[in-house]
Design a protein around this motif. Structure first.
Motif, mmCIF file in Angstrom:
data_model
loop_
_atom_site.group_PDB
_atom_site.id
_atom_site.type_symbol
_atom_site.label_atom_id
_atom_site.label_comp_id
_atom_site.label_asym_id
_atom_site.label_seq_id
_atom_site.Cartn_x
_atom_site.Cartn_y
_atom_site.Cartn_z
ATOM 1 N N MET A 1 0.808 -1.190 0.000
ATOM 2 C CA MET A 1 0.000 0.000 0.000
ATOM 3 C C MET A 1 0.855 1.259 0.000
ATOM 4 O O MET A 1 0.422 2.278 -0.535
ATOM 5 C CB MET A 1 -0.941 -0.001 1.198
ATOM 6 C CG MET A 1 -2.321 -0.383 0.786
ATOM 7 S SD MET A 1 -3.574 -0.045 1.977
ATOM 8 C CE MET A 1 -3.387 -1.404 3.070
ATOM 9 N N ILE A 37 -7.137 1.723 -1.396
ATOM 10 C CA ILE A 37 -7.072 1.031 -0.114
ATOM 11 C C ILE A 37 -8.147 -0.041 -0.037
ATOM 12 O O ILE A 37 -7.883 -1.177 0.387
ATOM 13 C CB ILE A 37 -7.222 2.032 1.054
ATOM 14 C CG1 ILE A 37 -5.999 2.938 1.141
ATOM 15 C CG2 ILE A 37 -7.457 1.298 2.382
ATOM 16 C CD1 ILE A 37 -6.196 4.166 2.015
ATOM 17 N N GLY A 61 -6.458 -2.850 10.919
ATOM 18 C CA GLY A 61 -6.821 -1.507 10.482
ATOM 19 C C GLY A 61 -6.184 -0.432 11.357
ATOM 20 O O GLY A 61 -5.687 0.577 10.853
ATOM 21 N N SER A 63 -3.414 -0.740 13.030
ATOM 22 C CA SER A 63 -1.982 -0.747 12.721
ATOM 23 C C SER A 63 -1.706 0.030 11.448
ATOM 24 O O SER A 63 -0.764 0.844 11.394
ATOM 25 C CB SER A 63 -1.466 -2.184 12.570
ATOM 26 O OG SER A 63 -1.606 -2.880 13.766
ATOM 27 N N TRP A 64 -2.497 -0.216 10.417
ATOM 28 C CA TRP A 64 -2.340 0.520 9.161
ATOM 29 C C TRP A 64 -2.466 2.022 9.411
ATOM 30 O O TRP A 64 -1.697 2.822 8.882
ATOM 31 C CB TRP A 64 -3.389 0.098 8.147
ATOM 32 C CG TRP A 64 -3.219 -1.252 7.536
ATOM 33 C CD1 TRP A 64 -2.192 -2.127 7.728
ATOM 34 C CD2 TRP A 64 -4.123 -1.875 6.631
ATOM 35 N NE1 TRP A 64 -2.416 -3.270 6.987
ATOM 36 C CE2 TRP A 64 -3.581 -3.140 6.307
ATOM 37 C CE3 TRP A 64 -5.334 -1.510 6.069
ATOM 38 C CZ2 TRP A 64 -4.214 -4.028 5.432
ATOM 39 C CZ3 TRP A 64 -5.974 -2.390 5.203
ATOM 40 C CH2 TRP A 64 -5.396 -3.636 4.892
ATOM 41 N N THR A 65 -3.452 2.399 10.227
ATOM 42 C CA THR A 65 -3.708 3.810 10.496
ATOM 43 C C THR A 65 -2.561 4.453 11.264
ATOM 44 O O THR A 65 -2.077 5.529 10.895
ATOM 45 C CB THR A 65 -5.031 3.970 11.274
ATOM 46 O OG1 THR A 65 -6.073 3.355 10.512
ATOM 47 C CG2 THR A 65 -5.366 5.426 11.509
ATOM 48 N N THR A 68 0.516 4.829 9.063
ATOM 49 C CA THR A 68 0.346 5.877 8.058
ATOM 50 C C THR A 68 0.460 7.269 8.670
ATOM 51 O O THR A 68 1.200 8.121 8.171
ATOM 52 C CB THR A 68 -1.014 5.725 7.345
ATOM 53 O OG1 THR A 68 -1.042 4.452 6.697
ATOM 54 C CG2 THR A 68 -1.238 6.824 6.319
ATOM 55 N N LEU A 105 -8.449 3.320 6.185
ATOM 56 C CA LEU A 105 -7.449 2.340 6.621
ATOM 57 C C LEU A 105 -7.924 1.600 7.863
ATOM 58 O O LEU A 105 -7.756 0.381 7.979
ATOM 59 C CB LEU A 105 -6.119 3.034 6.921
ATOM 60 C CG LEU A 105 -5.337 3.516 5.718
ATOM 61 C CD1 LEU A 105 -4.255 4.501 6.147
ATOM 62 C CD2 LEU A 105 -4.723 2.340 4.971
#
Length: 119
Positions: A1, A37, A61, A63-65, A68, A105
């Protein structure tokens, strides 16, 4: 991503802004990144044979946030951008739409799994 996000930013800066202006380019770029995404999440979470729990999907989600947003602040720090300027990108009352990206995310793994019948 990360590669998709960087490519999206390059496209925004080199193509969109010249053609449609700063704000419209930002909005279109944000929308394109949200779609990307969701597509990435759907390609994995919509087809995986792994039975994730709702808590695990939210953890992914989150973790992704965190990664980022952390990356944004790190890059801003390295470029000398004040944190207040980075935070201002999240101000929807000022017409900023970027908040949609971290929210996407956060909820994409859970939403895609739910929509695909995995939950």
């Amino acid at each position: 991503m990360a590669v998709i996000a960087v490519a999206n930013g390059v496209f925004r800066e080199t193509v969109l802004i010249d053609r449609v202006g700063e704000y419209t380019g930002h909005v279109l770029s944000t929308a394109m990144l949200v779609v990307a995404i969701i597509v990435v999440a759907a390609l994995y979470f919509g087809t995986t044979p792994i039975d994730y729990t709702q808590a695990e999907l939210l953890a992914v989600g989150a973790s992704w946030t965190v990664l980022t947003v952390g990356f944004e602040f790190l890059v801003g720090f390295l470029e000398g951008t004040p944190p207040s300027e980075t935070i201002a990108q999240y101000n929807v009352l000022a017409g900023q739409v970027w908040i949609v990206v971290p929210l996407t995310l956060l909820f994409a793994p859970l939403g895609v799994s739910w929509l695909s019948g995995q939950l």
